[in-house]
Motif scaffolding. Structure first.
Motif, PDB file in Angstrom:
ATOM      1  N   UNK A  69      89.796  11.305  48.987  1.00 32.79           N
ATOM      2  CA  UNK A  69      89.837  12.765  48.978  1.00 32.79           C
ATOM      3  C   UNK A  69      88.968  13.301  50.104  1.00 32.79           C
ATOM      4  N   UNK A  70      89.572  14.147  50.944  1.00 27.20           N
ATOM      5  CA  UNK A  70      88.835  14.781  52.028  1.00 27.20           C
ATOM      6  C   UNK A  70      88.499  16.220  51.637  1.00 27.20           C
ATOM      7  N   UNK A  71      87.283  16.609  51.951  1.00 24.23           N
ATOM      8  CA  UNK A  71      86.743  17.883  51.484  1.00 24.23           C
ATOM      9  C   UNK A  71      87.059  19.024  52.449  1.00 24.23           C
ATOM     10  N   UNK A  72      87.584  20.126  51.892  1.00 23.56           N
ATOM     11  CA  UNK A  72      87.655  21.412  52.592  1.00 23.56           C
ATOM     12  C   UNK A  72      88.366  21.290  53.937  1.00 23.56           C
ATOM     13  N   UNK A  73      89.608  20.825  53.921  1.00 18.44           N
ATOM     14  CA  UNK A  73      90.383  20.682  55.150  1.00 18.44           C
ATOM     15  C   UNK A  73      91.465  21.763  55.187  1.00 18.44           C
ATOM     16  N   UNK A  74      91.857  22.230  56.372  1.00 17.07           N
ATOM     17  CA  UNK A  74      92.914  23.252  56.453  1.00 17.07           C
ATOM     18  C   UNK A  74      94.263  22.687  56.046  1.00 17.07           C
ATOM     19  N   UNK A  75      94.985  23.448  55.222  1.00 14.64           N
ATOM     20  CA  UNK A  75      96.304  23.009  54.783  1.00 14.64           C
ATOM     21  C   UNK A  75      97.327  23.045  55.923  1.00 14.64           C
ATOM     22  N   UNK A  76      97.103  23.903  56.889  1.00 17.46           N
ATOM     23  CA  UNK A  76      97.978  23.984  58.060  1.00 17.46           C
ATOM     24  C   UNK A  76      97.108  24.216  59.287  1.00 17.46           C
TER      25      UNK A  76
END
Length: 269
Positions: free
Chosen positions: A109-116
């Motif tokens: 799980x990667x934290x706080x990444x942009x969905x696009x």
């Protein structure tokens, strides 16, 4: 007495020159008053998602001021424009064959990444500035920070999962880069185009513009962009989130009625 008179006369002659020099020193230099600035605007502040939405382009207009015309003419000013989607945690799973069956064996799980993430620039970002500067500001698909959450295991697996995440996002059209998407239309005006995929996530996105001069970061501007569903799509989304039980029951009944109706219409006599 004569020598004393000459000394007094010399002091009186030099006094105005000293005062003028002090005035010149107190004035601001050209380098402090001509710092480059940047302003940006978007073609729209809101994108509506309808049933036939197949993606679109977002146009960003910008203006530079106080630029060095010689450096501008030889391409020493670079602009990077980015559209970042809403941020949330992202899970990447790896499938492996176990007894002839493909199953998920590991995940990260990667934290706080942009969905696009969509990027346009005057040239390839790796040619604009140092990789450390890009990583510090998270500019570019390869420099988006991907921090594992609660990861316990082999540290050597982290790069593999990071590459897999970027590959999945890029293949799905959610992460895109255009190294020639920013163009100067005049000596001080520029225009950028960002691609918005068909399955762009809802929420508040952020348009960011970065200005570089000879590889050095100068300034940054940001604007919000809202992406919302409209019509029946928004009604279904609201029902699924606000009344999940009723939505689930209705979905099951609709599936039963649809299946029964199809079997009745196409059954053989």
């Amino acid at each position: 007495m004569r020598g004393l008179g000459l000394l007094v006369a010399t002091i009186l002659l030099l006094a105005p020159l000293g005062a003028r020099a002090q005035v010149l020193l107190d004035q601001p230099t050209a380098s402090t008053t001509s710092r480059e600035t940047m302003e940006i605007g978007t073609s729209t502040s809101e994108i509506a998602i309808t049933s036939d939405f197949a993606g679109t382009d977002l146009t960003i207009f910008g203006a530079l001021s106080n630029t060095d015309q010689l450096l501008l003419a030889i391409g020493q000013y670079d602009i990077v424009v980015v559209l970042e989607g809403p941020r949330e945690n992202a899970v990447v799973r790896k499938k492996e064959r176990v007894f002839g069956i493909w199953v998920n064996t590991r995940s990260m799980t990667f934290e706080h990444v942009p969905q696009a993430y969509s990027l346009s620039s005057t040239r390839a970002v790796d040619n604009i500035t140092a990789p450390l500067e890009l990583s510090d500001r998270g500019i570019g698909v390869d420099h988006i920070p991907l921090t594992p959450v609660g990861f316990v295991g082999n540290v050597g697996d982290v790069p593999e999962f990071r590459q897999a995440f970027r590959r999945l996002q890029s293949s799905g059209g959610l992460y895109e880069s255009d190294p020639a998407g920013v163009r100067f239309v005049s000596s001080s005006l520029f225009r950028a185009t960002l691609k918005i995929p068909a399955d762009v996530p809802n929420g508040v996105h952020t348009v960011r513009a970065y200005l570089f001069k000879s590889g050095k970061f100068l300034s940054e501007k940001a604007l919000p962009l809202r992406v919302i569903k409209t019509g029946i799509e928004q009604t279904i989304t609201d029902a699924a989130h606000q009344q999940p039980i009723a939505y689930g029951v209705f979905s099951v009944l609709l599936a039963l009625v649809t299946g029964w109706g199809a079997s009745f219409l196409f059954r053989k006599n």
